[in-house]
Design a protein around this motif. Structure first.
Motif, PDB file in Angstrom:
ATOM      1  N   ILE A 125     -31.973  22.447 -20.045  1.00  0.00           N
ATOM      2  CA  ILE A 125     -33.333  22.710 -20.516  1.00  0.00           C
ATOM      3  C   ILE A 125     -33.314  23.222 -21.956  1.00  0.00           C
ATOM      4  N   ALA A 126     -32.397  24.118 -22.261  1.00  0.00           N
ATOM      5  CA  ALA A 126     -32.282  24.607 -23.642  1.00  0.00           C
ATOM      6  C   ALA A 126     -31.939  23.465 -24.592  1.00  0.00           C
ATOM      7  N   LEU A 127     -31.052  22.592 -24.173  1.00  0.00           N
ATOM      8  CA  LEU A 127     -30.674  21.434 -24.984  1.00  0.00           C
ATOM      9  C   LEU A 127     -31.877  20.520 -25.208  1.00  0.00           C
ATOM     10  N   MET A 128     -32.642  20.269 -24.148  1.00  0.00           N
ATOM     11  CA  MET A 128     -33.809  19.388 -24.280  1.00  0.00           C
ATOM     12  C   MET A 128     -34.839  19.958 -25.257  1.00  0.00           C
ATOM     13  N   TYR A 129     -35.227  21.210 -25.055  1.00  0.00           N
ATOM     14  CA  TYR A 129     -36.264  21.784 -25.912  1.00  0.00           C
ATOM     15  C   TYR A 129     -35.786  21.969 -27.342  1.00  0.00           C
ATOM     16  N   GLY A 130     -34.554  22.402 -27.501  1.00  0.00           N
ATOM     17  CA  GLY A 130     -34.034  22.597 -28.852  1.00  0.00           C
ATOM     18  C   GLY A 130     -33.915  21.294 -29.623  1.00  0.00           C
ATOM     19  N   ALA A 131     -33.353  20.284 -28.976  1.00  0.00           N
ATOM     20  CA  ALA A 131     -33.187  18.993 -29.650  1.00  0.00           C
ATOM     21  C   ALA A 131     -34.528  18.352 -29.971  1.00  0.00           C
ATOM     22  N   LEU A 132     -35.471  18.430 -29.035  1.00  0.00           N
ATOM     23  CA  LEU A 132     -36.785  17.847 -29.307  1.00  0.00           C
ATOM     24  C   LEU A 132     -37.473  18.576 -30.461  1.00  0.00           C
ATOM     25  N   SER A 133     -37.385  19.888 -30.471  1.00  0.00           N
ATOM     26  CA  SER A 133     -38.011  20.670 -31.549  1.00  0.00           C
ATOM     27  C   SER A 133     -37.434  20.303 -32.912  1.00  0.00           C
ATOM     28  N   GLU A 188     -30.578  11.390 -34.747  1.00  0.00           N
ATOM     29  CA  GLU A 188     -29.253  11.861 -34.341  1.00  0.00           C
ATOM     30  C   GLU A 188     -29.345  13.065 -33.405  1.00  0.00           C
ATOM     31  N   PHE A 189     -30.315  13.957 -33.653  1.00  0.00           N
ATOM     32  CA  PHE A 189     -30.496  15.094 -32.737  1.00  0.00           C
ATOM     33  C   PHE A 189     -30.760  14.600 -31.318  1.00  0.00           C
ATOM     34  N   LEU A 190     -31.651  13.631 -31.174  1.00  0.00           N
ATOM     35  CA  LEU A 190     -31.973  13.097 -29.842  1.00  0.00           C
ATOM     36  C   LEU A 190     -30.763  12.423 -29.214  1.00  0.00           C
ATOM     37  N   ASP A 191     -30.098  11.567 -29.966  1.00  0.00           N
ATOM     38  CA  ASP A 191     -28.963  10.813 -29.424  1.00  0.00           C
ATOM     39  C   ASP A 191     -27.821  11.736 -28.995  1.00  0.00           C
ATOM     40  N   ALA A 192     -27.490  12.705 -29.835  1.00  0.00           N
ATOM     41  CA  ALA A 192     -26.394  13.626 -29.512  1.00  0.00           C
ATOM     42  C   ALA A 192     -26.746  14.483 -28.299  1.00  0.00           C
ATOM     43  N   ALA A 193     -27.983  14.947 -28.236  1.00  0.00           N
ATOM     44  CA  ALA A 193     -28.395  15.782 -27.103  1.00  0.00           C
ATOM     45  C   ALA A 193     -28.383  14.984 -25.800  1.00  0.00           C
ATOM     46  N   LYS A 194     -28.819  13.729 -25.854  1.00  0.00           N
ATOM     47  CA  LYS A 194     -28.770  12.893 -24.650  1.00  0.00           C
ATOM     48  C   LYS A 194     -27.326  12.689 -24.184  1.00  0.00           C
ATOM     49  N   LYS A 195     -26.450  12.427 -25.127  1.00  0.00           N
ATOM     50  CA  LYS A 195     -25.050  12.181 -24.790  1.00  0.00           C
ATOM     51  C   LYS A 195     -24.403  13.439 -24.199  1.00  0.00           C
ATOM     52  N   LEU A 196     -24.564  14.563 -24.871  1.00  0.00           N
ATOM     53  CA  LEU A 196     -23.960  15.805 -24.372  1.00  0.00           C
ATOM     54  C   LEU A 196     -24.623  16.268 -23.078  1.00  0.00           C
ATOM     55  N   GLY A 197     -25.926  16.051 -22.965  1.00  0.00           N
ATOM     56  CA  GLY A 197     -26.631  16.400 -21.734  1.00  0.00           C
ATOM     57  C   GLY A 197     -26.125  15.594 -20.550  1.00  0.00           C
ATOM     58  N   ALA A 198     -25.888  14.306 -20.770  1.00  0.00           N
ATOM     59  CA  ALA A 198     -25.355  13.449 -19.707  1.00  0.00           C
ATOM     60  C   ALA A 198     -23.963  13.937 -19.290  1.00  0.00           C
ATOM     61  N   GLU A 199     -23.143  14.309 -20.264  1.00  0.00           N
ATOM     62  CA  GLU A 199     -21.818  14.830 -19.948  1.00  0.00           C
ATOM     63  C   GLU A 199     -21.920  16.116 -19.127  1.00  0.00           C
ATOM     64  N   LEU A 200     -22.839  16.989 -19.508  1.00  0.00           N
ATOM     65  CA  LEU A 200     -23.051  18.236 -18.792  1.00  0.00           C
ATOM     66  C   LEU A 200     -23.456  17.988 -17.343  1.00  0.00           C
ATOM     67  N   LEU A 201     -24.376  17.050 -17.157  1.00  0.00           N
ATOM     68  CA  LEU A 201     -24.930  16.818 -15.831  1.00  0.00           C
ATOM     69  C   LEU A 201     -24.029  15.980 -14.923  1.00  0.00           C
ATOM     70  N   THR A 202     -23.293  15.059 -15.512  1.00  0.00           N
ATOM     71  CA  THR A 202     -22.485  14.147 -14.687  1.00  0.00           C
ATOM     72  C   THR A 202     -20.997  14.442 -14.737  1.00  0.00           C
TER      73      THR A 202
END
Length: 194
Positions: free
Chosen positions: A155-163, A176-190
């Motif tokens: 959640i912190a990654l989502m809100y921070g990257a979107l902001s 790049e903020f969106l792409d990097a956050a999606k990639k790292l978020g996917a790694e975190l979750l999966t």
């Protein structure tokens, strides 16, 4: 329900809708009761029949707006990706479409700095909603000792990257903020490294 009760509810809903629009466009402090009531098509005199104060109005607006957006995001993710709804929430939230919406729907990237400056009662309202977000997001993740921690981080990654992406929208860095956050978020979750 009587006609008078129905009309009062319609007025109440119109006031909340107007406040939500102003919250996203201007924030809390720059939105006056007069502006809210004008946006609702009502007179200022009727305000206190619905709310005790501007603070009461905007705490309810923060709660309602944030909850509505979050619940819609969760519902859609569960429908679209029943096997991986947490990942779908992250991907949808960090999409260019969400970032570039003409009328942003999620108030959190717009109001967090103001809430930190103004404090209560807004801080309490935001904390209550964020606690619910963390709980509901954690429930989408596999059971485990770090479930809540992963939900908090995502959640912190989502809100921070979107902001940050909204702040520099239209630039390569914004994407790049969106792409990097999606990639790292996917790694975190999966747990998968890309």
């Amino acid at each position: 329900m009587t006609q008078k009760t129905e009309q009062k509810q319609k007025s109440h809903d119109a006031i909340l809708a107007s406040a939500a629009t102003l919250l996203l466009e201007r924030g809390i402090q720059a939105s006056s009761i007069m502006d809210v009531m004008k946006g609702a098509g009502l007179t200022v005199g009727g305000f206190y029949g619905h709310f005790d104060s501007k603070e009461h109005l905007f705490t309810e607006t923060i709660r309602g707006t944030a909850r509505t957006v979050w619940n819609a995001l969760l519902r859609k993710a569960k429908e679209d990706a029943p096997d991986a709804p947490a990942l779908k929430v992250l991907q949808r939230y960090l999409s260019r479409q969400h970032r570039d919406a003409v009328t942003p729907t999620c108030p959190l990237p717009s109001i967090t700095a103001e809430v930190s400056r103004t404090g209560e009662p807004y801080r309490g309202a935001l904390e209550a909603e964020l606690q619910e977000f963390v709980q509901s997001y954690a429930e989408l993740l596999p059971t485990g000792a770090r479930r809540r921690e992963k939900a908090l981080a995502a959640i912190a990654l989502m809100y921070g990257a979107l902001s940050l992406s909204r702040a520099v929208r239209g630039t390569k860095l914004g994407d790049e903020f969106l792409d990097a956050a999606k990639k790292l978020g996917a790694e975190l979750l999966t747990g998968d490294r890309a």
